[in-house]
Design an enzyme around this catalytic site. Structure first.
Site, short mmCIF file in Angstrom:
data_model
loop_
_atom_site.label_atom_id
_atom_site.label_comp_id
_atom_site.label_asym_id
_atom_site.label_seq_id
_atom_site.Cartn_x
_atom_site.Cartn_y
_atom_site.Cartn_z
N TYR A 1 0.87 -1.17 0.00
CA TYR A 1 0.00 0.00 0.00
C TYR A 1 0.91 1.22 0.00
CZ TYR A 1 -3.76 3.09 1.89
OH TYR A 1 -4.67 4.11 2.12
N ILE B 1 -9.36 0.99 -5.14
CA ILE B 1 -9.72 1.08 -3.72
C ILE B 1 -10.00 2.55 -3.47
CG2 ILE B 1 -9.02 0.68 -1.34
CD1 ILE B 1 -7.20 -1.56 -2.34
N LYS C 1 -1.70 -1.49 -3.77
CA LYS C 1 -2.61 -0.36 -3.91
C LYS C 1 -1.75 0.87 -4.10
CE LYS C 1 -5.87 2.75 -1.78
NZ LYS C 1 -6.38 3.37 -0.55
#
Length: 293
Positions: free
Chosen positions: A132, A204, A160
């Protein structure tokens, strides 16, 4: 590959800033009804304001409420690898489908340090781990070359990207093309459709808390090959994002916009965003323009 939209779910609090799992469960049902998957304890979920035990209780409640209807990811990332591993293992026991790990914050990390951090977490669980990257918030960035090395780990399943730089997103997706098991999820809400067109596994989204149906429409239209419908939904999403985020700190504004629609979600824990009458009025005017009030 069928793309998936995850919503970086807000965490609800009561009037005394205590964790409100009843209200959070209602938000889970709202997103499931729209067809969106869930990302828990992320940036839009006030994760930095939650205690260790609150994160675990939150993830357990979301997994229980979603009841397997949609995938659930949870962010275990903390500055110390030790606590990140503890949370990742607790989230695995709770039954999440993926464990996101935000880059350590406050601590300045080398690329070697990041590689060792993520490797140790991925070694500690069997649930797929997702890198992330959000350098604007953590001041640490996963260089594409580092992500490529980590992608070779058997339990690191993707990333992400919330950096907002199109070139970096392209570099991450090049890894996914070379290593098909490595999935890339777009974080910036204005790049969702572009990323899908480049082969991203999905997105996301924080803004999906406020506009769950519009987010779902972007994905559904793209899946159906309806380029006009997808572009229209993305344009609406982007325009709302531009207006709302012009007012200040995006995660807190998402929560505040949702609060203006449904006060049961509670406010953000301070000091993220103090309620200001003029700002609330500006948010409500934006919501009305988009038929969200």
């Amino acid at each position: 590959m069928t793309p998936t939209a995850f919503v970086a779910l807000v965490t609800c609090f009561d009037g005394d800033e205590r964790l409100d799992l009843t209200a959070t469960r209602a938000q889970v049902r709202r997103q499931v009804a729209a067809g969106n998957a869930l990302m828990v304890a992320g940036t839009n979920g006030d994760f930095t304001a939650l205690t260790h035990d609150e994160k675990i209780a939150l993830v357990e409640a979301v997994v229980d409420e979603s009841a397997g209807k949609v995938p659930v990811f949870a962010n275990a990332g903390m500055p110390a690898t030790f606590e990140t591993v503890q949370l990742a293992q607790a989230f695995e026991r709770a039954g999440v489908d993926g464990i996101a790990v935000i880059t350590p914050f406050f601590i300045a990390c080398t690329q070697d340090g990041l590689e060792r951090h993520f490797t140790r977490v991925a070694d500690a669980v069997q649930t797929p781990v997702y890198l992330y990257d959000i350098p604007a918030r953590t001041q640490n960035h996963i260089e594409p070359a580092t992500a490529r090395r980590l992608a070779a780990h058997g339990n690191i399943a993707g990333i992400k990207d919330s950096g907002g730089a199109q070139q970096t997103l392209e570099d991450y997706m090049a890894i996914g093309r070379d290593m098909p098991g490595f999935k890339v999820y777009s974080g910036p809400d204005h790049l969702i459709l572009w990323a899908l067109g480049q082969g991203a596994a999905g997105c996301i989204s924080g803004l999906g808390n406020v506009m769950p149906d519009t987010l779902a429409q972007i994905i559904a239209a793209h899946r159906a090959g309806d380029s006009a419908g997808a572009e229209a939904a993305q344009a609406r999403f982007t325009a709302f994002r531009t207006e709302l985020y012009a007012l200040g700190y995006p995660p807190a504004l998402v929560k505040r916009a949702l609060w203006c629609m449904d006060s049961s979600v509670g406010t953000s824990r301070g000091p993220a965003l103090l309620p200001v009458a003029d700002q609330d009025q500006a948010i409500r005017e934006i919501l009305r323009r988009y038929d969200l009030s």
